[in-house]
Design a protein around this motif. Structure first.
Motif, PDB file in Angstrom:
ATOM      1  N   ARG A 167      -2.997   2.178   3.790  1.00 15.75           N
ATOM      2  CA  ARG A 167      -4.285   2.214   3.576  1.00 15.75           C
ATOM      3  C   ARG A 167      -4.921   1.276   4.705  1.00 15.75           C
ATOM      4  NH1 ARG A 167      -6.584   5.619   0.655  1.00 15.75           N
ATOM      5  NH2 ARG A 167      -8.618   4.197   1.306  1.00 15.75           N
ATOM      6  N   SER A 186       0.877  -1.216   0.079  1.00 23.03           N
ATOM      7  CA  SER A 186       0.191  -0.180  -0.170  1.00 23.03           C
ATOM      8  C   SER A 186       0.967   1.386   0.001  1.00 23.03           C
ATOM      9  CB  SER A 186      -0.908   0.052   1.102  1.00 23.03           C
ATOM     10  OG  SER A 186      -0.159   0.076   2.476  1.00 23.03           O
ATOM     11  N   VAL A 245      -5.798  -1.957  -2.266  1.00 23.17           N
ATOM     12  CA  VAL A 245      -4.436  -1.384  -2.543  1.00 23.17           C
ATOM     13  C   VAL A 245      -4.352  -0.438  -3.990  1.00 23.17           C
ATOM     14  CG1 VAL A 245      -2.048  -1.917  -2.928  1.00 23.17           C
ATOM     15  CG2 VAL A 245      -3.379  -3.170  -1.275  1.00 23.17           C
TER      16      VAL A 245
END
Length: 303
Positions: A120, A113, A165
Motif C-alpha cells: 500500500r 501491508s 494497512v
C-alpha cells in the motif's frame, strides 16, 4: 549544577539499550495499532497485526535512541546518568541504531501491508512522513515551542497507518480517532516538556488530556451502546485525574505524572475501540497495555 549525580557503575549493554529505547512504553504503541485497526472497521490478519506492531515499535524505539543522541549536550548538564553522558553508549553508535530502527520500521510496514492485502503506497508514504517527523521532533524539540504538536501528529499517524494497512485506506472514523489521540498526546507532551524543572508553568495542556473522555461521552449518548465503553470511561477518568494529581503543588512530581499519563495512552485507545466495537477483546487488550506499561516502567524508566 547537575540535576543528578553521574553514574559510577557500568551496566550490561542490553540494559543500556532498553533504557535508550524506553521500551517500557511499547505496549502503548501496540494498543495504538489495535485501535487504528478497530476504527477502520476491517479485520486485520493476525500475522499482519504482529508485523505492524513490530514495525511501529521500531519507529518508536528509533525515535527514543535519536532523542538521546540529539539531546546529549543537554543531558550532560542535567541528566549525566543517561547512557551517552555516562559513557555507557557512544554518540555515533546511538545515532546509527536510531536511524537503523527507523529503516527497519519502514521495511516492516511494507511486510505488514503485503501480509494483509498487498503493498500500500499510502501506508508506506505515511511511514516516510512518520520517520521525518520523528527526526524533526528530536532535532528541534528543545527549541520549537510547537514540538508537542509534532509528537501528537506522530502518534496520530500510528492510527492512520494501522487503519490504512487494515482497510486499504484510512477512513474518516480513523482520522477522527487519530485527532482525539493527538489531542491527548499533545497535552501529555506539553506537560512532559516541563519534566526537567519538576514544576508546571502552565496547566492548560491538561485540558487536552480529556479529549478521549469527550469522544467517549459523545459515543455513549449518540452512538450504539457498547458494553465496555462506560466502565472504560470511568477507568480513563480515574487514571487521568490520579496521574495529573502529581502536578499539584502538594504532590509535585512531574516525572511520575508523565509516566502515568504515558501509560494512560492505552486506556485512551481502549475508549476509542469500545466506542466503535461491541467486542470485549479490544478494550481488554488496551487495559492490559496499561498494566504492562506500568509493570515495565518499574524496571525501565518511561522518560
Amino acid at each position: 549544577m547537575n540535576a543528578e549525580p553521574p553514574r559510577t557503575t557500568r551496566r550490561p549493554r542490553w540494559r543500556v539499550y532498553l533504557d535508550l529505547g524506553r521500551v517500557s512504553n511499547l505496549p502503548t504503541v501496540w494498543t495504538n495499532c489495535l485501535a487504528g485497526a478497530a476504527l477502520s472497521g476491517a479485520a486485520l490478519e493476525l500475522s499482519a497485526l504482529l508485523v505492524l506492531a513490530a514495525a511501529l515499535s521500531c519507529f518508536y524505539t528509533g525515535g527514543m535512541f535519536l532523542n538521546d543522541a540529539f539531546d546529549h549536550r543537554h543531558d550532560t548538564k542535567t541528566r549525566p546518568r543517561r547512557p551517552i553522558p555516562s559513557g555507557e553508549a557512544g554518540l555515533v553508535e546511538v545515532y546509527a541504531l536510531g536511524f537503523g530502527f527507523l529503516a527497519l520500521g519502514q521495511s516492516g510496514l511494507y511486510a505488514a501491508s503485503v501480509l494483509q492485502s498487498g503493498p500500500r503506497l499510502d501506508s508506506l508514504g505515511m511511514g516516510v512522513i512518520l520517520g521525518v517527523l520523528i527526526v524533526y521532533y528530536n532535532y528541534r524539540h528543545k527549541t520549537d515551542p510547537h514540538s508537542p504538536v509534532v509528537m501528537a501528529v506522530c502518534r496520530g499517524l500510528v492510527y492512520l497507518i494501522a487503519g490504512s494497512v487494515a482497510a486499504g485506506s484510512a477512513s474518516a472514523q480513523v482520522w477522527i480517532g487519530a485527532l482525539v489521540l493527538a489531542c491527548y498526546v499533545a497535552g501529555l507532551t506539553y506537560l512532559a516538556a516541563q519534566e526537567d524543572l519538576n514544576r508546571v508553568k502552565a496547566l492548560w495542556p491538561a485540558l487536552l488530556l480529556l479529549a478521549p473522555m469527550a469522544f467517549g461521552l459523545y459515543a455513549a449518548v449518540w452512538g450504539p451502546a457498547q458494553t465496555a465503553l462506560l466502565p472504560l470511561l470511568a477507568c480513563f477518568l480515574f487514571w487521568t485525574l490520579w496521574s495529573a494529581s502529581f502536578l499539584s503543588a502538594r504532590r509535585r512530581n512531574v516525572p511520575r505524572a508523565v509516566t502515568g499519563l504515558i501509560a494512560g495512552i492505552s486506556l485512551a485507545d481502549g475508549v476509542l475501540i469500545a466506542a466503535v466495537s461491541p467486542e470485549l477483546a479490544g478494550p481488554a487488550l488496551a487495559l492490559a497495555g496499561l498494566l504492562l506499561t506500568r509493570a515495565f516502567q518499574r524496571f525501565v524508566p518511561g522518560t
